[in-house]
Each structure stands twice: as C-alpha cells, then as structure tokens.
Design a protein around this motif. Structure first.
Motif, short mmCIF file in Angstrom:
data_model
loop_
_atom_site.label_atom_id
_atom_site.label_comp_id
_atom_site.label_asym_id
_atom_site.label_seq_id
_atom_site.Cartn_x
_atom_site.Cartn_y
_atom_site.Cartn_z
N ALA A 111 -27.25 57.90 89.84
CA ALA A 111 -26.86 58.96 90.76
C ALA A 111 -27.65 58.87 92.06
O ALA A 111 -27.12 59.08 93.15
N LEU A 112 -28.94 58.54 91.95
CA LEU A 112 -29.79 58.39 93.13
C LEU A 112 -29.28 57.27 94.02
O LEU A 112 -29.12 57.44 95.24
N ALA A 113 -28.98 56.11 93.43
CA ALA A 113 -28.50 54.97 94.21
C ALA A 113 -27.17 55.28 94.87
O ALA A 113 -26.95 54.96 96.05
N ALA A 114 -26.25 55.91 94.12
CA ALA A 114 -24.92 56.21 94.66
C ALA A 114 -25.01 57.20 95.82
O ALA A 114 -24.34 57.04 96.85
N CYS A 115 -25.85 58.23 95.67
CA CYS A 115 -25.97 59.23 96.72
C CYS A 115 -26.64 58.65 97.96
O CYS A 115 -26.23 58.92 99.09
N MET A 116 -27.65 57.81 97.77
CA MET A 116 -28.30 57.17 98.91
C MET A 116 -27.31 56.32 99.70
O MET A 116 -27.25 56.38 100.92
N ALA A 117 -26.51 55.52 98.98
CA ALA A 117 -25.53 54.67 99.65
C ALA A 117 -24.46 55.51 100.33
O ALA A 117 -24.01 55.19 101.43
N TYR A 118 -24.05 56.60 99.68
CA TYR A 118 -23.06 57.50 100.28
C TYR A 118 -23.57 58.05 101.61
O TYR A 118 -22.84 58.10 102.59
N THR A 220 -17.77 56.76 98.39
CA THR A 220 -16.81 57.30 99.37
C THR A 220 -16.45 58.75 99.09
O THR A 220 -15.97 59.46 99.98
N GLN A 221 -16.70 59.22 97.84
CA GLN A 221 -16.27 60.57 97.48
C GLN A 221 -17.34 61.34 96.72
O GLN A 221 -17.04 62.24 95.95
N PHE A 222 -18.62 60.99 96.93
CA PHE A 222 -19.69 61.58 96.13
C PHE A 222 -19.68 63.10 96.17
O PHE A 222 -19.77 63.77 95.14
N GLU A 223 -19.56 63.68 97.35
CA GLU A 223 -19.60 65.14 97.48
C GLU A 223 -18.40 65.81 96.83
O GLU A 223 -18.49 66.97 96.41
N ASP A 224 -17.28 65.12 96.77
CA ASP A 224 -16.10 65.69 96.13
C ASP A 224 -16.18 65.60 94.60
O ASP A 224 -15.58 66.40 93.90
N CYS A 225 -16.93 64.60 94.12
CA CYS A 225 -17.02 64.38 92.67
C CYS A 225 -18.05 65.28 92.00
O CYS A 225 -17.91 65.62 90.82
N PHE A 226 -19.10 65.65 92.73
CA PHE A 226 -20.19 66.42 92.13
C PHE A 226 -20.54 67.62 93.00
O PHE A 226 -20.51 67.54 94.21
N HIS A 227 -20.88 68.72 92.32
CA HIS A 227 -21.16 69.98 93.03
C HIS A 227 -22.55 70.52 92.71
O HIS A 227 -23.28 70.91 93.60
N HIS A 228 -22.92 70.55 91.43
CA HIS A 228 -24.23 71.07 91.07
C HIS A 228 -25.24 69.96 90.80
O HIS A 228 -26.39 70.04 91.23
N ALA A 229 -24.81 68.97 90.06
CA ALA A 229 -25.72 67.89 89.67
C ALA A 229 -24.91 66.63 89.45
O ALA A 229 -23.72 66.67 89.14
N ALA A 230 -25.57 65.47 89.59
CA ALA A 230 -24.91 64.18 89.39
C ALA A 230 -25.77 63.31 88.49
O ALA A 230 -26.99 63.25 88.63
N GLY A 231 -25.10 62.64 87.56
CA GLY A 231 -25.80 61.78 86.62
C GLY A 231 -24.96 61.56 85.40
O GLY A 231 -23.82 62.05 85.30
N SER A 232 -25.49 60.82 84.44
CA SER A 232 -24.74 60.55 83.22
C SER A 232 -24.58 61.84 82.40
O SER A 232 -25.27 62.84 82.63
N GLU A 233 -23.69 61.79 81.43
CA GLU A 233 -23.37 62.99 80.64
C GLU A 233 -24.60 63.56 79.94
O GLU A 233 -24.80 64.78 79.91
N SER A 234 -25.45 62.68 79.39
CA SER A 234 -26.64 63.16 78.67
C SER A 234 -27.59 63.90 79.60
O SER A 234 -28.17 64.93 79.25
#
Length: 259
Positions: A111-118, A220-234
């Motif tokens: 999630a950190l890597a994806a958000c940084m790149a976004y 390309t769509q990080f903000e649309d995909c996540f609202h409260h938190a981003a990461g794996s299901e666990s």
C-alpha cells in the motif's frame, strides 16, 4: 493546482523523546507560543518562573507535543500558510481550499509503494508533465536530482532497502528499484488512454507480490479504491478491530488489488 498529495509518517517515538525545550522551539517555529514559553527559553528569566507556572507550562507543552505529531494539526498549519500566501499573491480574501483534507492509512509495504507512486505520478496523469523528472513540485523529481549528485534529500524519508536495527525508520525499498518502477509506470500512463506496463514484471512488484495489472489500477485510481485504509485483507481486519469499526468499505478493493 489547488490541492496537494502527501505521504506522511508519524515518528511518535521521536516526539516522545523531545525535552520541554525542544518541544517549545519546534512549536515556536510554527506559532507564537505564550509569554511563559518565551520566558522559559530565556536562561535568566527561567530561574524566576514560580513552580505553579512551571506546572502550567508542562501541561501546555504536552498538548503541543501531541499536536506536533498529529496529521490534522500538520494539515491545518500547512493549508493555512499556503492559503494566506495564495490570497496575498492574488490580492483577494476568502477560502482557498475546496474542502477539508481526507486521508487513508497505509497499512503495509504494498500500500505504501502504490500510494507513493500514485502521488509521484499525479502530474503525468494530469497531463502536465511527460516524465517523472519533469514533474515539478514532486518528491520523485527531488529524489532524482539528488541521486544525480549522489545525495539523499534532506527533507524526505530515505530509502533503506529493508528495515533493520541500524535503520529502523525509512522506506523499505531500494531507491533504484522504486525509480525504475515509477519510470516504467509513467510510460504506461497516457492521459485519456489506457496504457499497459511491459510484460516483464519489475523486481519491486515481484517483491510486494502485485501483478502489473493490479499495479496499474493502484497507481491511477488509488483514491477511488480506498477511503479509510489501504493494505491487504489481514491488515485491514487488524485496522478494523483496533479502531473498533463495524465494517470497512474498502475490503473488496483490498482483496482484488492486494490479494
């Protein structure tokens, strides 16, 4: 041009280690402080501060300590400064920002890597830059310029490759891997068109276990995909229990994009 994207890390252990004088100095860099706090910083006047006033100052300092490591207070100070400067330049008054900031918690490395790149690729998605090094006012441009001279940007969190005892605080990736991944991703982003990352999976994607297709959507769509938190299901489930939430609307996105 009227909003910012920031990736922040709260180093609470560091702020907890500051003594009273350090907290006051940092607070005064942002705010005026109080008469009592200014007296405390004067060695001569400090000797004459009565005990009950020192107790009052100690309470105030603890409030300031918490605010100095609080994202809401950080955004308040940043946005107020920018709004005042913008209104001064435009010779006008009134609201500058469209609305209150929103944030998502980044729960794991992917999630950190994806958000940084976004964030770093925002100018390319908007069509105002063609390459990361041409993206003004971005961390990626700052890092590239510093890397060319063999330096590390002073005001950005360094890449440490992986967490260890010697460097427990830093980005858990190698700078070269991240720059290469952002460059490949940027080439696949074409405004108003759907590009694709080359079939060869970059090393960094292999490490964080994300496919090129998942990565393309995340950056390309990080903000649309996540609202409260981003990461794996666990990690999302742990976040939900920690904050005593009944449900998280981003669970399906986590399963689809982080596996």
């Amino acid at each position: 041009s009227n909003h910012t994207h920031l990736v922040l890390h709260i180093h609470k252990a560091l702020s907890d280690s500051w003594d009273t004088e350090e907290v006051i100095h940092r607070w005064h860099r942002l705010h005026k402080g109080t008469l009592l706090s200014h007296q405390f910083l004067n060695p001569v006047q400090r000797q004459h501060i009565p005990e009950f006033q020192m107790a009052t100052l100690a309470e105030t300092v603890e409030v300031w300590r918490q605010r100095l490591s609080d994202i809401s207070w950080f955004m308040r100070s940043l946005n107020e400064y920018i709004a005042r400067e913008a209104n001064r330049e435009d010779e006008c008054t009134g609201r500058f920002w469209e609305g209150r900031f929103k944030s998502q918690a980044l729960l794991d490395e992917a999630a950190l890597a994806a958000c940084m790149a976004y964030v770093d690729l925002n100018p390319i998605r908007a069509g105002i830059a063609k390459t990361p090094e041409q993206s003004d006012h971005t961390s990626i441009q700052y890092r590239i310029n510093a890397a060319r001279t063999g330096k590390t940007p002073r005001y950005l969190t360094p890449f440490v490759g992986s967490y260890n005892d010697d460097r427990p605080h830093g980005l858990p990736f190698h700078l070269a891997d991240y720059l290469a991944l952002v460059d490949i991703t940027g080439r696949a982003i074409v405004p108003d068109k759907k590009g694709a990352i080359d079939g060869s999976v970059p090393a960094m994607l292999q490490r964080i276990n994300i496919t090129p297709m998942q990565w393309q959507e995340l950056t390309t769509q990080f903000e649309d995909c996540f609202h409260h938190a981003a990461g794996s299901e666990s990690y999302l489930e742990a976040y939900r229990h920690r904050h005593k939430l009944k449900r998280l609307r981003d669970k399906n996105s986590a399963i689809r994009l982080f596996g």
